[in-house]
Each structure stands twice: as structure tokens, then as C-alpha cells.
Write an enzyme that holds these catalytic residues in place. Structure first.
Site, PDB file in Angstrom:
ATOM      1  N   THR A 140      -0.883   6.061   3.635  1.00  0.00           N
ATOM      2  CA  THR A 140      -0.821   4.597   3.558  1.00  0.00           C
ATOM      3  C   THR A 140      -0.419   4.010   4.914  1.00  0.00           C
ATOM      4  O   THR A 140      -0.410   4.729   5.924  1.00  0.00           O
ATOM      5  CB  THR A 140       0.101   4.158   2.380  1.00  0.00           C
ATOM      6  OG1 THR A 140      -0.015   2.756   2.218  1.00  0.00           O
ATOM      7  CG2 THR A 140       1.556   4.537   2.600  1.00  0.00           C
ATOM      8  N   SER A 158       4.197   5.411  -6.381  1.00  0.00           N
ATOM      9  CA  SER A 158       3.281   6.555  -6.487  1.00  0.00           C
ATOM     10  C   SER A 158       3.906   7.803  -7.119  1.00  0.00           C
ATOM     11  O   SER A 158       3.253   8.451  -7.946  1.00  0.00           O
ATOM     12  CB  SER A 158       2.677   6.892  -5.122  1.00  0.00           C
ATOM     13  OG  SER A 158       1.780   5.882  -4.778  1.00  0.00           O
ATOM     14  N   SER A 188       7.653   2.870  -2.939  1.00  0.00           N
ATOM     15  CA  SER A 188       6.379   3.183  -3.603  1.00  0.00           C
ATOM     16  C   SER A 188       6.528   3.627  -5.064  1.00  0.00           C
ATOM     17  O   SER A 188       7.438   4.379  -5.409  1.00  0.00           O
ATOM     18  CB  SER A 188       5.670   4.283  -2.818  1.00  0.00           C
ATOM     19  OG  SER A 188       4.555   4.713  -3.538  1.00  0.00           O
ATOM     20  N   ASP A 209      -9.354   4.551  -2.442  1.00  0.00           N
ATOM     21  CA  ASP A 209      -9.228   3.102  -2.677  1.00  0.00           C
ATOM     22  C   ASP A 209     -10.607   2.552  -3.057  1.00  0.00           C
ATOM     23  O   ASP A 209     -10.726   1.656  -3.884  1.00  0.00           O
ATOM     24  CB  ASP A 209      -8.762   2.369  -1.403  1.00  0.00           C
ATOM     25  CG  ASP A 209      -7.256   2.503  -1.177  1.00  0.00           C
ATOM     26  OD1 ASP A 209      -6.542   2.806  -2.150  1.00  0.00           O
ATOM     27  OD2 ASP A 209      -6.816   2.308  -0.032  1.00  0.00           O
ATOM     28  N   LYS A 214      -3.731   4.859   7.852  1.00  0.00           N
ATOM     29  CA  LYS A 214      -5.027   5.006   7.183  1.00  0.00           C
ATOM     30  C   LYS A 214      -6.229   5.153   8.137  1.00  0.00           C
ATOM     31  O   LYS A 214      -7.176   5.850   7.834  1.00  0.00           O
ATOM     32  CB  LYS A 214      -5.277   3.815   6.248  1.00  0.00           C
ATOM     33  CG  LYS A 214      -4.510   3.896   4.934  1.00  0.00           C
ATOM     34  CD  LYS A 214      -4.879   2.750   4.025  1.00  0.00           C
ATOM     35  CE  LYS A 214      -4.276   2.912   2.663  1.00  0.00           C
ATOM     36  NZ  LYS A 214      -4.674   1.874   1.713  1.00  0.00           N
ATOM     37  N   GLY A 225      -6.909  -3.214   6.159  1.00  0.00           N
ATOM     38  CA  GLY A 225      -7.498  -1.954   5.700  1.00  0.00           C
ATOM     39  C   GLY A 225      -8.140  -2.065   4.331  1.00  0.00           C
ATOM     40  O   GLY A 225      -9.240  -1.540   4.109  1.00  0.00           O
ATOM     41  N   ASN A 263      -7.277   7.299   2.630  1.00  0.00           N
ATOM     42  CA  ASN A 263      -5.975   7.247   1.941  1.00  0.00           C
ATOM     43  C   ASN A 263      -5.711   8.554   1.209  1.00  0.00           C
ATOM     44  O   ASN A 263      -4.783   8.635   0.417  1.00  0.00           O
ATOM     45  CB  ASN A 263      -5.937   6.077   0.943  1.00  0.00           C
ATOM     46  CG  ASN A 263      -6.811   6.344  -0.256  1.00  0.00           C
ATOM     47  OD1 ASN A 263      -7.903   6.887  -0.125  1.00  0.00           O
ATOM     48  ND2 ASN A 263      -6.328   5.991  -1.434  1.00  0.00           N
ATOM     49  N   GLY A 283      -3.582  -5.661  -9.126  1.00  0.00           N
ATOM     50  CA  GLY A 283      -3.970  -4.442  -8.406  1.00  0.00           C
ATOM     51  C   GLY A 283      -3.550  -3.142  -9.066  1.00  0.00           C
ATOM     52  O   GLY A 283      -3.750  -2.069  -8.491  1.00  0.00           O
TER      53      GLY A 283
HETATM   54  P1  NAP Z   1      -3.010  -4.970   6.005  1.00  0.00           P
HETATM   55  O1  NAP Z   1      -3.856  -3.942   6.685  1.00  0.00           O
HETATM   56  O2  NAP Z   1      -1.645  -5.243   6.515  1.00  0.00           O
HETATM   57  O3  NAP Z   1      -3.883  -6.313   6.012  1.00  0.00           O
HETATM   58  C1  NAP Z   1      -3.555  -7.457   5.324  1.00  0.00           C
HETATM   59  C2  NAP Z   1      -4.341  -8.630   5.936  1.00  0.00           C
HETATM   60  O4  NAP Z   1      -3.822  -9.794   5.325  1.00  0.00           O
HETATM   61  C3  NAP Z   1      -4.121  -8.798   7.434  1.00  0.00           C
HETATM   62  O5  NAP Z   1      -5.110  -8.138   8.143  1.00  0.00           O
HETATM   63  C4  NAP Z   1      -4.155 -10.309   7.618  1.00  0.00           C
HETATM   64  O6  NAP Z   1      -5.490 -10.768   7.870  1.00  0.00           O
HETATM   65  C5  NAP Z   1      -3.711 -10.855   6.276  1.00  0.00           C
HETATM   66  N1  NAP Z   1      -2.300 -11.262   6.310  1.00  0.00           N
HETATM   67  C6  NAP Z   1      -1.221 -10.504   6.640  1.00  0.00           C
HETATM   68  N2  NAP Z   1      -0.092 -11.247   6.567  1.00  0.00           N
HETATM   69  C7  NAP Z   1      -0.473 -12.478   6.179  1.00  0.00           C
HETATM   70  C8  NAP Z   1       0.230 -13.701   5.958  1.00  0.00           C
HETATM   71  N3  NAP Z   1       1.555 -13.775   6.090  1.00  0.00           N
HETATM   72  N4  NAP Z   1      -0.486 -14.782   5.588  1.00  0.00           N
HETATM   73  C9  NAP Z   1      -1.841 -14.720   5.426  1.00  0.00           C
HETATM   74  N5  NAP Z   1      -2.556 -13.589   5.653  1.00  0.00           N
HETATM   75  C10 NAP Z   1      -1.878 -12.489   6.017  1.00  0.00           C
HETATM   76  O7  NAP Z   1      -2.823  -4.622   4.482  1.00  0.00           O
HETATM   77  P2  NAP Z   1      -3.860  -3.868   3.517  1.00  0.00           P
HETATM   78  O8  NAP Z   1      -3.620  -2.431   3.556  1.00  0.00           O
HETATM   79  O9  NAP Z   1      -5.225  -4.383   3.800  1.00  0.00           O
HETATM   80  O10 NAP Z   1      -3.346  -4.378   2.086  1.00  0.00           O
HETATM   81  C11 NAP Z   1      -3.497  -5.713   1.700  1.00  0.00           C
HETATM   82  C12 NAP Z   1      -2.798  -5.942   0.367  1.00  0.00           C
HETATM   83  O11 NAP Z   1      -3.406  -5.126  -0.631  1.00  0.00           O
HETATM   84  C13 NAP Z   1      -1.315  -5.551   0.361  1.00  0.00           C
HETATM   85  O12 NAP Z   1      -0.615  -6.423  -0.473  1.00  0.00           O
HETATM   86  C14 NAP Z   1      -1.322  -4.154  -0.233  1.00  0.00           C
HETATM   87  O13 NAP Z   1      -0.103  -3.815  -0.851  1.00  0.00           O
HETATM   88  C15 NAP Z   1      -2.445  -4.309  -1.262  1.00  0.00           C
HETATM   89  N6  NAP Z   1      -3.093  -3.039  -1.597  1.00  0.00           N
HETATM   90  C16 NAP Z   1      -3.125  -2.706  -2.920  1.00  0.00           C
HETATM   91  C17 NAP Z   1      -3.749  -1.531  -3.300  1.00  0.00           C
HETATM   92  C18 NAP Z   1      -3.793  -1.174  -4.762  1.00  0.00           C
HETATM   93  O14 NAP Z   1      -4.058  -0.011  -5.074  1.00  0.00           O
HETATM   94  N7  NAP Z   1      -3.594  -2.122  -5.649  1.00  0.00           N
HETATM   95  C19 NAP Z   1      -4.331  -0.686  -2.334  1.00  0.00           C
HETATM   96  C20 NAP Z   1      -4.293  -1.077  -0.990  1.00  0.00           C
HETATM   97  C21 NAP Z   1      -3.655  -2.262  -0.638  1.00  0.00           C
HETATM   98  P3  NAP Z   1      -5.767 -11.934   8.972  1.00  0.00           P
HETATM   99  O15 NAP Z   1      -4.852 -11.625  10.131  1.00  0.00           O
HETATM  100  O16 NAP Z   1      -7.200 -11.777   9.313  1.00  0.00           O
HETATM  101  O17 NAP Z   1      -5.450 -13.227   8.309  1.00  0.00           O
END
Ligand code: NAP
Length: 267
Positions: A62, A16, A14, A102, A66, A129, A87, A232
Site C-alpha cells: 500500500t 487488513s 489497517s 484493486d 504501490k 493510485g 498491491n 469501499g
Molecule cells: P492517493 O494516491 O493519495 O491519491 C488521492 C488523490 O486524491 C490525490 O492524487 C489527489 O488528487 C486527491 N486528493 C488528495 N488529498 C486531497 C484533498 N485534501 N482534497 C481534494 N483532493 C485530494 O490515494 P489513493 O491510493 O489513490 O486512494 C484514494 C482513496 O481511496 C483513499 O481514501 C484510500 O483509502 C481509498 N482506497 C480504498 C481502497 C478500497 O479497497 N476500498 C483501495 C485503495 C484506495 P489531485 O491532487 O489531482 O486533486
């Protein structure tokens, strides 16, 4: 000394701590921000023990805690309640309150991109999430929301009154904003994109929640078609600043801290 930290699992990567150090310098606060890489949070007693033994006033939360941690807290902000995830935890007077910063990271990123989202088609890739927080912001902006999932049946009940489509359906949709809320394209697997470039051609604005690398293949496609795009990093910075504002009852300048962090991490 004020102590804060990040609670999650397998989170040694991280950024952070660096980001919060910059924030501490900005408002001359003597404080610490440490990573609490924890394999399991089983109950409230364990969470309270972590907060008390480390003398913590606040914790960011995280993956994978969450949603689960909302069962272990005393109170929650309206954002955290509506989204169903937190978060950011504040610990004071022996009481744990949950927030969702977030939400503010997404809201401020949309402002930075100068988006006008009312009645516009917004397509979100992934149903995790982060998508829950994006959906809450977009509902308030009265956007027309589509979520793209690899398994429509599995997630149908998680998002009421929202159209869920497949990646095949996406080939026939054009819209205002396309958001990548999947981890596809994150370092070190930087040579993949969640969608082909012909999908990106059909949208005006492109937002990728990923910030490492600075420009994912998804964003390289956006650049290729002269689309306006954002990664992001601003979202990450705003959610961190908002957490410090909640913990310390202060107001901070987003732009100054963002520019400082930007120059430190993308050398
Ligand atoms: P998450 O809970 O793991 O969800 C990601 C979603 O993406 C899953 O529910 C899945 O949806 C899809 N997915 C996962 N692996 C995949 C693959 N190999 N191919 C296609 N789709 C896939 O993660 P999250 O917390 O929502 O975070 C999502 C992204 O946002 C991450 O990269 C995280 O690092 C980023 N993020 C950034 C910030 C920031 O501050 N910039 C904050 C939070 C998160 P389906 O199963 O429905 O396809």
C-alpha cells in the site's frame, strides 16, 4: 505455516489483518497476516530480505510503495503492467511477481452495483493510485471518463487521452457514475465532502472508495437524493480475497466473507 502481510508506511490503522483472519478461517488455513510498517524500501535486496527473513509467500502493498515497487520485481500480471501499480506480490521459487487486485475489487464492486458502464459518463475525483486502477477498468468497459483534479497541469501527462477537469468545471457536468477516489471524508475528518451536494444531484450512481466511516458525508448526500450508492468495503474485501486466491491457488466465496467482515467491523 503460511505467512503473508501488508507492506506500507504508517499503516498501523489497517483493517487488513482482521479481514485476512476471516479468510483463513473460511478455508481452514493455518496462516499469519502481519503488518510490515516500513519507512523506506530502498532496493530489491531489502525487499528480498524482508520476504526471506519473515518466511513470506505473499505481501500486499500500500501507500507509498504501490508504484515504486514495480522496479524491484521479476514479473508482473497484465493488470499490474497496464495500471503501472501493484498491491499484491507473490514470492515463490525466489521470484517476485506483482499483481493488481484493486482492479478486481473495483470490477466486482461495479458488478455488485449492477452498473452498465458502456458509453456512460463516469467522473472520478482525485488522480492518485486508486484512480489509475479505476481508469483501467473503465477503459475496458468503454466508459467516457473524466478525472477531476485540484491541479490539472500537474497531472495532465499521467493520464493520456483522458479529459481532466477542475472542481469548477464539475458544476456543469452530469453523468452516470461519480466516484470519490480522494481521502476526503475519511475518519476522523468525517464532516467534509470532496464536493457539494448539488454536484451529487447530477449523477445516477455514487461510489466512495472510503470504508471508514461506513457512510461518508459524500454518501449521506447520495442518500439524501435517493441515489444508489456503495462504499469501499466490498472493494477492500475482494482485493484481499483475490490476493489469497493468487497466493494459495484457491477460489473463495466473496459474499460470505464480505458479510462476515461487515458484521465484525460496523458493529
Ligand atoms: P492517493 O494516491 O493519495 O491519491 C488521492 C488523490 O486524491 C490525490 O492524487 C489527489 O488528487 C486527491 N486528493 C488528495 N488529498 C486531497 C484533498 N485534501 N482534497 C481534494 N483532493 C485530494 O490515494 P489513493 O491510493 O489513490 O486512494 C484514494 C482513496 O481511496 C483513499 O481514501 C484510500 O483509502 C481509498 N482506497 C480504498 C481502497 C478500497 O479497497 N476500498 C483501495 C485503495 C484506495 P489531485 O491532487 O489531482 O486533486
Amino acid at each position: 505455516m503460511k505467512n503473508f502481510g501488508l507492506l506500507g508506511k504508517d499503516i498501523s490503522y489497517s483493517f487488513s489483518p482482521i479481514l485476512h483472519e476471516i479468510i483463513f478461517k473460511e478455508f481452514n488455513l493455518t496462516a499469519t497476516y502481519k503488518i510490515y510498517d516500513t519507512p523506506n524500501i530502498a532496493n530489491k535486496k531489502q525487499l528480498l530480505l524482508l520476504l526471506k527473513t519473515n518466511n513470506l509467500l505473499g505481501l500486499n502493498v500500500t501507500i507509498p510503495y504501490k508504484t515504486k515497487i514495480l522496479n524491484l520485481i521479476d514479473d508482473a500480471s497484465s493488470e499490474a503492467k497496464n495500471i503501472g501499480a501493484t498491491n499484491c506480490l507473490k514470492f515463490s521459487n525466489n521470484k517476485i511477481t506483482a499483481f493488481n487486485t484493486d482492479y478486481f475489487g473495483i470490477l466486482e464492486t461495479f458488478k455488485k452495483m449492477k452498473l452498465n458502464l458502456e458509453n456512460k459518463i463516469v467522473v472520478i475525483l482525485g488522480s492518485g493510485g486508486a484512480t489509475k486502477s479505476i481508469v483501467q477498468v473503465l477503459k475496458e468497459q468503454k466508459s467516457i471518463i473524466y478525472i477531476v483534479s485540484r491541479d490539472i497541469k500537474k497531472i495532465k501527462n499521467n493520464f493520456k487521452n483522458i479529459t481532466i477537469i477542475s472542481y469548477d468545471d464539475l458544476n456543469n457536468i452530469s453523468g452516470y457514475l461519480l466516484i470519490n477516489a480522494t481521502p476526503v471524508g475519511t475518519y476522523p475528518q468525517t464532516d467534509i465532502s470532496p464536493v457539494e451536494k448539488n454536484v451529487i444531484k447530477n449523477f445516477d450512481y455514487i461510489f466512495d472508495l472510503i470504508y471508514n466511516p461506513k457512510k461518508t458525508l459524500f454518501l449521506k448526500y447520495a442518500k439524501l437524493y435517493n441515489k444508489k450508492y456503495e462504499n469501499g468495503l466490498y472493494m477492500l474485501v475482494v482485493q484481499a480475497i483475490k490476493s489469497q486466491e493468487i497466493w494459495n491457488n484457491i477460489n473463495l466465496n466473496y459474499e460470505k466473507i464480505y458479510n462476515n467482515f461487515l458484521s465484525q467491523i460496523y458493529k
